[in-house]
Design an enzyme around this catalytic site. Structure first.
Site, PDB file in Angstrom:
ATOM      1  N   ASP A 136       0.864  -1.165   0.000  1.00 37.74           N
ATOM      2  CA  ASP A 136       0.000   0.000   0.000  1.00 37.74           C
ATOM      3  C   ASP A 136       0.906   1.222   0.000  1.00 37.74           C
ATOM      4  O   ASP A 136       2.029   1.189   0.476  1.00 37.74           O
ATOM      5  CB  ASP A 136      -0.924  -0.003   1.219  1.00 37.74           C
ATOM      6  CG  ASP A 136      -1.899   1.154   1.133  1.00 37.74           C
ATOM      7  OD1 ASP A 136      -2.255   1.532  -0.001  1.00 37.74           O
ATOM      8  OD2 ASP A 136      -2.288   1.704   2.173  1.00 37.74           O
ATOM      9  N   SER A 137       0.366   2.311  -0.505  1.00 44.77           N
ATOM     10  CA  SER A 137       1.175   3.487  -0.824  1.00 44.77           C
ATOM     11  C   SER A 137       1.401   4.447   0.327  1.00 44.77           C
ATOM     12  O   SER A 137       2.233   5.332   0.240  1.00 44.77           O
ATOM     13  CB  SER A 137       0.479   4.260  -1.926  1.00 44.77           C
ATOM     14  OG  SER A 137      -0.799   4.689  -1.456  1.00 44.77           O
ATOM     15  N   GLY A 138       0.635   4.295   1.390  1.00 48.82           N
ATOM     16  CA  GLY A 138       0.654   5.311   2.437  1.00 48.82           C
ATOM     17  C   GLY A 138      -0.584   6.192   2.352  1.00 48.82           C
ATOM     18  O   GLY A 138      -0.794   7.057   3.201  1.00 48.82           O
ATOM     19  N   GLY A 139      -1.393   5.953   1.354  1.00 45.35           N
ATOM     20  CA  GLY A 139      -2.645   6.710   1.216  1.00 45.35           C
ATOM     21  C   GLY A 139      -3.559   6.502   2.410  1.00 45.35           C
ATOM     22  O   GLY A 139      -4.241   7.432   2.848  1.00 45.35           O
ATOM     23  N   ASP A 171      -2.808   8.145  -2.897  1.00 43.72           N
ATOM     24  CA  ASP A 171      -4.137   8.764  -2.956  1.00 43.72           C
ATOM     25  C   ASP A 171      -4.470   9.406  -1.623  1.00 43.72           C
ATOM     26  O   ASP A 171      -3.763   9.210  -0.636  1.00 43.72           O
ATOM     27  CB  ASP A 171      -5.204   7.704  -3.285  1.00 43.72           C
ATOM     28  CG  ASP A 171      -5.320   6.640  -2.190  1.00 43.72           C
ATOM     29  OD1 ASP A 171      -4.340   6.413  -1.454  1.00 43.72           O
ATOM     30  OD2 ASP A 171      -6.389   6.017  -2.071  1.00 43.72           O
ATOM     31  N   GLN A 221     -11.367   6.780  -5.912  1.00 41.24           N
ATOM     32  CA  GLN A 221     -11.935   7.415  -4.717  1.00 41.24           C
ATOM     33  C   GLN A 221     -13.313   7.978  -5.078  1.00 41.24           C
ATOM     34  O   GLN A 221     -13.932   7.515  -6.012  1.00 41.24           O
ATOM     35  CB  GLN A 221     -10.981   8.500  -4.197  1.00 41.24           C
ATOM     36  CG  GLN A 221      -9.704   7.933  -3.563  1.00 41.24           C
ATOM     37  CD  GLN A 221      -9.979   7.229  -2.235  1.00 41.24           C
ATOM     38  OE1 GLN A 221     -11.027   7.373  -1.611  1.00 41.24           O
ATOM     39  NE2 GLN A 221      -9.021   6.413  -1.791  1.00 41.24           N
ATOM     40  N   GLY A 237     -11.153   4.120  -0.117  1.00 41.59           N
ATOM     41  CA  GLY A 237     -12.031   5.072   0.563  1.00 41.59           C
ATOM     42  C   GLY A 237     -13.350   4.475   1.000  1.00 41.59           C
ATOM     43  O   GLY A 237     -14.320   5.188   1.233  1.00 41.59           O
ATOM     44  N   ASP A 268      -8.099  -7.123   1.233  1.00 42.92           N
ATOM     45  CA  ASP A 268      -7.140  -7.187   2.333  1.00 42.92           C
ATOM     46  C   ASP A 268      -7.833  -6.551   3.513  1.00 42.92           C
ATOM     47  O   ASP A 268      -8.728  -5.732   3.347  1.00 42.92           O
ATOM     48  CB  ASP A 268      -5.869  -6.393   2.023  1.00 42.92           C
ATOM     49  CG  ASP A 268      -6.080  -4.916   2.238  1.00 42.92           C
ATOM     50  OD1 ASP A 268      -6.695  -4.284   1.364  1.00 42.92           O
ATOM     51  OD2 ASP A 268      -5.680  -4.392   3.303  1.00 42.92           O
TER      52      ASP A 268
END
Length: 375
Positions: A92-95, A146, A194, A221, A271
């Site tokens: 995951d990106s950290g979004g 995101d 989103q 989201g 997930d």
RNA sequence: GGGGAGAUACCGAAGCGGUCAAACGGGGCAGACUGUAAAUCUGUUGGCAAUGCCUUCGGAGGUUCGAAUCCUCCUCUCCCCA
């Protein structure tokens, strides 16, 4: 990465397929255990593979960047080498941390300025930086950066946020194209849809991500405070638009019921921290319903944790597991996590088989009733 | 035998005349947890026909309008010296 759609069911949108990565095949629908800091909490990779039968696990850009840092991971030869998991990985990106660390981050056009939850130090995550970090970590599937908005955001905010996420997506793909994988295997970048709880925005967002012709698409989201029926509605709106021949990943979802309902609506990948976190906190998911193993009623119940035996740990008795959890013995958290993960993997594997057999719908209806039961 | 300290709810421990059914911990019981700031957090924990009533701060008496808190005796624990 390639995706093959193997079967669909007529009266639902449920699909079965296979994802092929350089670290092996993933059979969908699939549940991906969360391994935030490079480990699925409390679970050895051997158990993940041999007992739980996980096919792909997650890592988190924000957490791995803060600790141990990209230098160490690069020196190890990437996350696969570092943690010994040689099957597919998704980062995951950290979004999500943009959302969950809301109090200690600031957003701007450039990116998100975070304060480390570990030592308070400041760090800027831009789309470019997040792609670079994910190149260093070396996951097979990496996520766009995101803004994950809270479930109760208003339309104006959701709209502005979506537009920012879309501009960031463009920058993510630019950086992705400018850079190369570091460890000799292919990486795929998934955009994230989103739009909060507004169908109009979700439609726009889904149409927009399609233009990138990615290897797969994520829905983000959701499960962030909005009512469940809204989550299902948003999922439906989006899967109706996303290309059929690409996997769809519903991020952060969810309960066993959420997963079955979302498979029904055309989602392929999931997930969630629930099986591990709730497991550590004494909650067990079983095919007969939910157990709070801390409850007094299990005190002297010497029957197996789960008669079905998804995992070898299921042979431990409820009374013993209760004792371990109540006593805060590490093993209790481990057993509960392992059971829950094995159950989740059994659930999606069975869902897949039912789709292949063409009787997912009926099975789902039966299961949902049982899964909601509190034992 | 001499001197001293103390007995409070399941446990530890505050309280030292009214605002005390009694702080705070622990334990017990229950709940929450959805791209992990979580092996975390929240509620509750004398009884009941319960916006009130009843019984409780070692036991028995007493002082006072009022006592977990003050006095007398008793019981029991712990520490120091013999």
């Amino acid at each position: 990465m390639e995706f093959t759609l193997t079967a669909t069911e007529n009266d639902t949108r449920a699909r079965a397929g296979e994802i092929y990565t350089d670290h092996g095949k993933i059979e969908t629908p699939i549940f991906m255990p969360v391994g935030t800091a490079g480990s699925v909490k409390g679970i050895h990779t051997r158990e993940l593979k041999e007992d739980i039968k996980a096919q792909i696990i997650l890592g988190n850009t924000y957490h791995l960047y803060l600790r141990p840092g990209t230098e160490i991971i690069e020196a190890a030869g990437g996350l696969h080498k570092f943690n010994g998991w040689d099957r597919p990985v998704l980062t995951d990106s950290g979004g999500y941390q943009v959302f969950s660390l809301g109090d200690i981050r600031k957003l701007s056009e450039e990116g998100a300025r975070f304060q480390s939850h570990i030592d308070g130090s400041y760090h800027l995550f831009s789309p470019e930086k997040v792609i670079d970090i994910q190149r260093s970590i070396g996951a097979d599937i990496i996520m766009a950066f995101d803004e994950c908005t809270p479930g109760d955001a208003d339309f104006e905010y959701a709209k502005k946020s979506l537009e920012l996420t879309q501009r960031w997506l463009h920058r993510c793909f630019d950086q992705f194209e400018k850079t190369e994988p570091k460890y000799g295997f292919k990486q795929s970048l998934f955009p994230i849809v989103q739009g909060n709880t507004f169908p109009e925005l979700r439609v726009k967002a889904a149409e927009y991500v399609k233009t990138f012709n990615a290897d797969g698409y994520a829905i983000g989201g959701l499960s962030v405070g909005e009512p469940e029926n809204i989550m299902y509605e948003m999922t439906e709106v989006v899967t109706a638009i996303l290309p059929e021949n690409r996997p769809r990943y519903l991020m952060g979802v969810g309960t066993p019921v959420n997963i079955l309902e979302s498979i029904d609506r055309g989602v392929d990948m999931f997930d969630c921290v629930m099986p591990t976190r709730n497991g550590r906190n004494g909650m067990l998911f079983t095919s007969e319903g939910i157990i709070n193993i801390r409850n007094k009623k299990w005190e002297n119940d010497h029957s197996p944790v789960d008669e079905k035996g998804y995992s070898f740990v299921d042979q431990y008795s409820k009374a013993y597991l209760r004792h371990l959890v109540i006593s805060k013995e590490m093993l209790g958290a481990q057993i509960a996590s392992q059971h829950n993960l094995a159950f989740y993997l059994w659930l999606v594997k069975t869902a897949r088989q039912k789709i292949l057999d063409g009787n997912f719908k009926n099975w789902k209806k039966e299961m949902v009733q049982k899964l909601k039961t509190r034992l």
